[in-house]
Design a protein around this motif. Structure first.
Motif, PDB file in Angstrom:
ATOM      1  N   VAL A 133      19.678  25.669 -24.219  1.00 14.29           N
ATOM      2  CA  VAL A 133      18.869  24.651 -24.895  1.00 14.29           C
ATOM      3  C   VAL A 133      17.660  25.350 -25.505  1.00 14.29           C
ATOM      4  N   SER A 134      17.231  24.880 -26.672  1.00 14.40           N
ATOM      5  CA  SER A 134      16.044  25.466 -27.296  1.00 14.40           C
ATOM      6  C   SER A 134      14.790  24.830 -26.706  1.00 14.40           C
ATOM      7  N   LEU A 135      13.693  25.559 -26.801  1.00 13.70           N
ATOM      8  CA  LEU A 135      12.415  24.976 -26.375  1.00 13.70           C
ATOM      9  C   LEU A 135      12.123  23.724 -27.191  1.00 13.70           C
ATOM     10  N   ARG A 136      12.482  23.705 -28.457  1.00 10.73           N
ATOM     11  CA  ARG A 136      12.291  22.517 -29.299  1.00 10.73           C
ATOM     12  C   ARG A 136      12.992  21.303 -28.670  1.00 10.73           C
ATOM     13  N   TRP A 137      14.262  21.504 -28.272  1.00 15.44           N
ATOM     14  CA  TRP A 137      15.022  20.405 -27.674  1.00 15.44           C
ATOM     15  C   TRP A 137      14.365  19.953 -26.363  1.00 15.44           C
ATOM     16  N   VAL A 138      13.925  20.921 -25.554  1.00 15.28           N
ATOM     17  CA  VAL A 138      13.298  20.588 -24.276  1.00 15.28           C
ATOM     18  C   VAL A 138      12.013  19.794 -24.503  1.00 15.28           C
ATOM     19  N   LEU A 139      11.212  20.195 -25.465  1.00 16.39           N
ATOM     20  CA  LEU A 139       9.986  19.435 -25.760  1.00 16.39           C
ATOM     21  C   LEU A 139      10.312  17.997 -26.140  1.00 16.39           C
ATOM     22  N   VAL A 140      11.264  17.810 -27.026  1.00 17.34           N
ATOM     23  CA  VAL A 140      11.638  16.446 -27.425  1.00 17.34           C
ATOM     24  C   VAL A 140      12.175  15.680 -26.223  1.00 17.34           C
ATOM     25  N   HIS A 141      13.047  16.317 -25.457  1.00 15.80           N
ATOM     26  CA  HIS A 141      13.614  15.660 -24.274  1.00 15.80           C
ATOM     27  C   HIS A 141      12.526  15.252 -23.283  1.00 15.80           C
ATOM     28  N   MET A 142      11.570  16.141 -23.048  1.00 17.59           N
ATOM     29  CA  MET A 142      10.527  15.832 -22.073  1.00 17.59           C
ATOM     30  C   MET A 142       9.524  14.796 -22.596  1.00 17.59           C
ATOM     31  N   ILE A 143       9.331  14.717 -23.899  1.00 16.41           N
ATOM     32  CA  ILE A 143       8.544  13.607 -24.443  1.00 16.41           C
ATOM     33  C   ILE A 143       9.269  12.301 -24.147  1.00 16.41           C
ATOM     34  N   GLU A 144      10.567  12.272 -24.392  1.00 15.35           N
ATOM     35  CA  GLU A 144      11.370  11.081 -24.108  1.00 15.35           C
ATOM     36  C   GLU A 144      11.314  10.724 -22.624  1.00 15.35           C
ATOM     37  N   GLU A 145      11.553  11.719 -21.774  1.00 12.20           N
ATOM     38  CA  GLU A 145      11.583  11.502 -20.320  1.00 12.20           C
ATOM     39  C   GLU A 145      10.232  10.989 -19.814  1.00 12.20           C
ATOM     40  N   THR A 146       9.166  11.628 -20.254  1.00 14.40           N
ATOM     41  CA  THR A 146       7.836  11.249 -19.786  1.00 14.40           C
ATOM     42  C   THR A 146       7.451   9.882 -20.324  1.00 14.40           C
ATOM     43  N   ALA A 147       7.760   9.603 -21.578  1.00 11.95           N
ATOM     44  CA  ALA A 147       7.449   8.283 -22.153  1.00 11.95           C
ATOM     45  C   ALA A 147       8.258   7.189 -21.451  1.00 11.95           C
ATOM     46  N   ARG A 148       9.506   7.471 -21.174  1.00 14.55           N
ATOM     47  CA  ARG A 148      10.354   6.491 -20.471  1.00 14.55           C
ATOM     48  C   ARG A 148       9.755   6.137 -19.115  1.00 14.55           C
ATOM     49  N   HIS A 149       9.368   7.171 -18.354  1.00 19.89           N
ATOM     50  CA  HIS A 149       8.813   6.900 -17.036  1.00 19.89           C
ATOM     51  C   HIS A 149       7.390   6.351 -17.111  1.00 19.89           C
ATOM     52  N   ALA A 150       6.636   6.717 -18.136  1.00 20.28           N
ATOM     53  CA  ALA A 150       5.318   6.092 -18.326  1.00 20.28           C
ATOM     54  C   ALA A 150       5.492   4.596 -18.572  1.00 20.28           C
ATOM     55  N   GLY A 151       6.536   4.212 -19.278  1.00 16.88           N
ATOM     56  CA  GLY A 151       6.842   2.794 -19.471  1.00 16.88           C
ATOM     57  C   GLY A 151       7.197   2.105 -18.170  1.00 16.88           C
ATOM     58  N   HIS A 152       7.992   2.786 -17.334  1.00 19.46           N
ATOM     59  CA  HIS A 152       8.284   2.230 -16.005  1.00 19.46           C
ATOM     60  C   HIS A 152       6.986   2.039 -15.223  1.00 19.46           C
ATOM     61  N   MET A 153       6.120   3.058 -15.309  1.00 23.85           N
ATOM     62  CA  MET A 153       4.857   2.998 -14.582  1.00 23.85           C
ATOM     63  C   MET A 153       3.970   1.878 -15.109  1.00 23.85           C
ATOM     64  N   ASP A 154       4.037   1.618 -16.393  1.00 25.88           N
ATOM     65  CA  ASP A 154       3.265   0.528 -16.978  1.00 25.88           C
ATOM     66  C   ASP A 154       3.679  -0.805 -16.359  1.00 25.88           C
TER      67      ASP A 154
END
Length: 171
Positions: A133-154
């Motif tokens: 996996v490229s670092l680019r893909w990981v950054l996008v994936h982790m933005i998605e993952e963190t935003a998803r869980h931030a929404g759960h936390m909200d």
């Protein structure tokens, strides 16, 4: 935390800086969701699956280490839980609130080192996945993952005390 001197730098920055700033904004939202709550509120499971604010922070620390550090050959600190089971989603293995918050901070710092030291096209290989996996893909994936869980936390935070949103009131 996001640099207060350049809070909107991502609006005109390069791709890597923009992605990193977006991830930082979601990371900051995650930490804001913990502010002002006591230990029992942070650990309170408010969904049938047992989701708690602190459990989500623990999970996010685990995945930051996995995707950014381990996948790119960095050293991950010894974990006291199994990251491949639901133990990384629960705050009930005897750990303290501060231990989990500090763990997230160390994972975030280690991930930031990888982001700074590597190019977007550098490839990593997660040991649980097998394909590069490229670092680019990981950054996008982790933005998605963190935003998803931030929404759960909200949602969980709103159930606890009514606080909502992705940033502190007035910011």
């Amino acid at each position: 935390m996001t640099n207060p001197e350049t809070p909107h730098a991502q609006y005109t920055a390069g791709t890597k800086e923009t992605l990193h700033a977006s991830l930082d904004r979601m990371r900051d939202a995650v930490l804001w969701k913990l502010e002002g709550l006591d230990d029992s509120e942070l650990r309170r499971p408010l969904t049938p699956s047992g989701t708690s604010l602190l459990g989500l922070v623990k999970h996010l620390g685990s995945v930051e280490y996995g995707w950014f550090v381990s996948a790119f050959g960095g050293e991950v600190e010894p974990l006291w839980f199994d990251p491949y089971s639901d133990e990384d989603m629960r705050a009930d293995q005897g750990e303290t609130t501060q231990q989990i918050i500090d763990f997230y901070g160390r994972a975030r710092a280690a991930a930031d080192r990888t982001i700074r030291e590597r190019s977007l096209d550098d490839l990593g290989r997660p040991d649980w996945r097998g394909e590069a996996v490229s670092l680019r893909w990981v950054l996008v994936h982790m933005i998605e993952e963190t935003a998803r869980h931030a929404g759960h936390m909200d949602i969980v935070r709103e159930l606890i005390d009514g606080a909502m949103g992705d940033r502190r009131p007035g910011s």
